[in-house]
Scaffold this motif. Structure first.
Motif, mmCIF file in Angstrom:
data_model
loop_
_atom_site.group_PDB
_atom_site.id
_atom_site.type_symbol
_atom_site.label_atom_id
_atom_site.label_comp_id
_atom_site.label_asym_id
_atom_site.label_seq_id
_atom_site.Cartn_x
_atom_site.Cartn_y
_atom_site.Cartn_z
ATOM 1 N N ASP A 194 19.209 -20.721 -58.101
ATOM 2 C CA ASP A 194 20.572 -20.210 -57.968
ATOM 3 C C ASP A 194 21.091 -20.534 -56.572
ATOM 4 O O ASP A 194 20.842 -19.813 -55.612
ATOM 5 C CB ASP A 194 20.566 -18.700 -58.218
ATOM 6 C CG ASP A 194 21.954 -18.109 -58.122
ATOM 7 O OD1 ASP A 194 22.917 -18.882 -57.954
ATOM 8 O OD2 ASP A 194 22.063 -16.877 -58.210
ATOM 9 N N THR A 196 24.021 -20.469 -55.217
ATOM 10 C CA THR A 196 24.966 -19.544 -54.602
ATOM 11 C C THR A 196 24.226 -18.405 -53.900
ATOM 12 O O THR A 196 24.504 -18.080 -52.750
ATOM 13 C CB THR A 196 25.903 -18.952 -55.676
ATOM 14 O OG1 THR A 196 26.316 -20.016 -56.514
ATOM 15 C CG2 THR A 196 27.080 -18.274 -55.053
ATOM 16 N N THR A 197 23.275 -17.822 -54.620
ATOM 17 C CA THR A 197 22.526 -16.720 -54.031
ATOM 18 C C THR A 197 21.732 -17.189 -52.820
ATOM 19 O O THR A 197 21.672 -16.504 -51.798
ATOM 20 C CB THR A 197 21.583 -16.114 -55.085
ATOM 21 O OG1 THR A 197 22.364 -15.670 -56.180
ATOM 22 C CG2 THR A 197 20.800 -14.950 -54.509
#
Lengths: 348, 306
Positions: free
Chosen positions: A18, A20-21
């Motif tokens: 992920d 974005t995280t």
């Protein structure tokens, strides 16, 4: 593989994929650390400039004080012109035994400092030249004061902030997404206990927090930023772990309340943003007005931040653990309790 | 196929009821599912199929009535019972950003089963090629098949499938039917909900037709259709036979005509078809017998809408 291990592995893989995280957990706080670290690096270290015409013991002694940066002039008029223009607070003219200080009265504070400095240096040279021992003995002793170089409070501040944001968001989002996608229901229909599911999620969050801590302290310790950890830095571990759990439980509460990812994002921001600004993440909270300092005491981030700063860079001992650990523990118990009350497996 | 003996039944549902406010989602439903049976619960959206299924799985407690699942009450949650049932849910309940293989490995581990069956499961649902593809990159049909594989990973005795073919294109639906047939051949007891009547007719040993929380009829699809005593409709291209000639044929009960075709209604199709064959009018002929949709129409007095 056990259910615990495989759940933790599944979540860890999901997290690593992920982008974005990862960005918001690691790169984003690191950007703050680098930018503020470089911006404030030389804050409070500006030396007073002083012009000098001629040479001699006085000029050399002034240079040795380390308090002023001496700029030499070949022509007296050039130097005086600089003082008149306000570029220099003063100019020392040395002509044999005559020492004249030209100063601009516009900047009273600097002019006073410059006058005191030059007259002090001149007087001590006078005493030495007289051959008599000075009557009054003067020594300066540095006190370990509470004001810190910016990097020393920025590092624990950004560290606790990024851990708080990471734990609140990841815990809250996992719960909301899993409920919406019916993963929670699926887990309920598998012979795996809620404790196993919860503890595997905690393990992943703690692992992320440890990686954040290593990255940020590592980068801040680079010579360009110059973070110096105190000898008692290891006392930060209990505060650190309790802090992670406190924010994890806040995330659980957010996830228990919110039914959609959008609502959870908004709620997590509402919880973390004011805390970030009022808990000394980006500037020392001591600079804030007293009522704001009082308000900030209700935030767990403030206590985590204070605790980490005390043991990581101020070198305080075990006694400094008491308040932050107590407050964080209280938060964990109260917030988790509320979260279990509010929690529901299903949307409806 | 059906037996009411306690030992032979995989699931016994006895007069369960569940209301949400004024809505009676399930309003007195009873049936028994035998071991190895493929049992379908059909009905339009909102018929109460999913609620009935959730009560059987032990996710919800009925307001009244009881369920025995493999001899035990599924509610409240019984961890010892869970390994014996496999569940596929309506939504795609997958872990974020994991590949098909990783999903299966994770679900296997939840049941304490090694990853040994993962390849077999991928093969079973035809996803061997997609093992390394992330779940969110799979098509709708592939995701449904993976979801079924995840429900089967721990080799359960009873499998619950909630609308596995919903929202799939015709080709994907047919692929899934093959998967369901294979599972049935393995001797699993399957309880599945669908709103496609044609599909249930092909796949199920027995079906229960539900509407507004009640079971309207329950039997094998063939028996339900036969019980309807509906006439067979034979359609011919217009012009191959005049309406008057057609009316005189043996077994022709009614004759209808429109722009394209001539429709004969009969309750004794065999002599009528023989007579049509003698006249050489079999080209373009269509025979339509009653289906579950006609059964639904008969039971509810309204057209079936999925």
């Amino acid at each position: 593989m056990t259910a615990f291990k495989s759940l933790a592995k599944a979540m860890a893989k999901g997290l690593v994929r992920d982008k974005t995280t990862l960005f918001f957990s690691f790169l984003f706080p690191l950007m703050f650390l680098v930018v503020f670290g470089l911006l404030f690096r030389d804050a409070g270290m500006d030396k007073i400039k002083l012009g000098a015409y001629g040479d001699g013991e006085v000029v050399v002694a002034l240079e040795r004080t380390g308090a002023v940066e001496v700029q030499r002039f070949d022509k007296l008029d050039d130097g005086v012109a600089k003082v008149r223009a306000g570029d220099l607070p003063g100019l020392v003219e040395v002509n044999g035994d005559r020492v004249v200080l030209h100063f601009a009265a516009s900047n009273q504070a600097q002019a006073g400092t410059v006058q005191g400095l030059v007259s002090g240096v001149t007087q001590s040279l006078n005493v030495r030249a007289s051959g008599r021992p000075p009557k009054f003995d003067f020594t300066a002793q540095q006190v370990e004061d509470s004001s810190l170089k910016p990097i020393q409070y920025l590092t624990p501040g950004i560290l606790s902030w990024s851990i708080a944001v990471g734990a609140v968001f990841s815990a809250g989002m996992t719960l909301v997404t899993w409920r919406r996608k019916q993963v929670l229901r699926r887990l309920r229909l598998a012979p795996v206990s809620p404790v196993t599911v919860l503890s595997s999620r905690v393990l992943v969050t703690v692992t992320v927090a440890v990686s954040q801590a290593l990255l940020f302290t590592g980068v801040a310790s680079l010579p360009v930023f110059g973070l110096r950890l105190s000898g008692t830095w290891y006392l930060a571990i209990p505060i650190f772990l309790l802090g992670v759990l406190a924010f994890f439980s806040i995330g659980m509460l957010v996830g228990a309340f919110c039914k959609t990812e959008e609502a959870a994002t908004a709620a997590a921001n509402i919880v973390t943003l004011p805390m970030a600004f009022l808990s000394g993440t980006f500037f020392p909270i001591d600079m804030a007005p007293s009522w704001l300092r009082a308000v900030s005491k209700v935030f767990p981030l403030r206590h985590m931040n204070d605790g980490l700063t005390d043991v990581m860079v101020r070198g305080k001992g075990v006694e400094a653990l008491l308040v932050p650990c107590g407050v964080l523990l209280g938060f964990i118990l109260v917030v988790s309790f509320i979260a279990t009350r509010v929690f529901s497996w299903e949307d409806s | 196929m059906t037996s009411t003996g306690a030992g032979a039944a995989a699931i016994v549902v006895d007069d369960i009821r569940k209301s949400y406010g004024d809505l009676k989602a399930v309003d007195g439903v009873s049936f028994t599912v035998g071991h190895g049976e493929f049992f379908g619960i059909l009905g339009p959206n909102g018929a109460g199929k999913t609620t009935a299924l959730e009560i059987m799985e032990g996710l919800r407690e009925p307001d009244s009535g009881s369920v025995r699942l493999l001899g035990e009450s599924p509610f409240p949650r019984k961890p010892a019972l869970l390994p014996r049932i496999g569940v596929q849910l309506q939504a795609s309940a997958f872990f974020d950003r994991l590949t098909a293989r990783e999903q299966l490995e994770t679900f296997s581990a939840l049941y304490g089963v090694g990853a040994g069956r993962v390849d077999e499961m991928l093969e079973l649902v035809g996803l061997t090629e997609k093992a390394g593809t992330r779940e969110d990159k799979l098509s709708g049909g592939q995701r449904q098949r993976l979801s079924i594989a995840c429900a089967l990973a721990h080799d359960p005795d009873v499998v619950f499938l909630d609308e596995p073919t919903a929202a799939l294109d015709p080709q994907a639906r047919r692929n899934l039917w093959d998967v369901l047939r294979v599972i049935r051949e393995r001797g699993k007891t399957i309880v599945y909900t669908t709103h496609y009547l044609d599909e249930a007719e092909i796949l199920c040993d027995r079906v229960a037709i539900m509407d507004q929380g009640r079971v309207l009829a329950m039997d094998t699809p063939t028996a339900l259709v036969r019980g309807l005593d509906a006439p067979t409709r034979i359609t011919l291209e217009r012009g191959t036979l005049t309406a008057a000639d057609a009316a005189g044929l043996p077994g022709a009960d009614e004759v209808g005509e429109d722009e394209q075709s001539l429709v004969l209604t009969t309750r004794t199709p065999a002599p009528l078809l023989a007579a049509l064959a003698e006249r050489g009018t079999l080209d373009g002929l269509q025979v339509r017998t009653a289906t579950l949709e006609d059964v639904f129409l008969q039971l509810t007095g309204r057209e079936y809408r999925a």
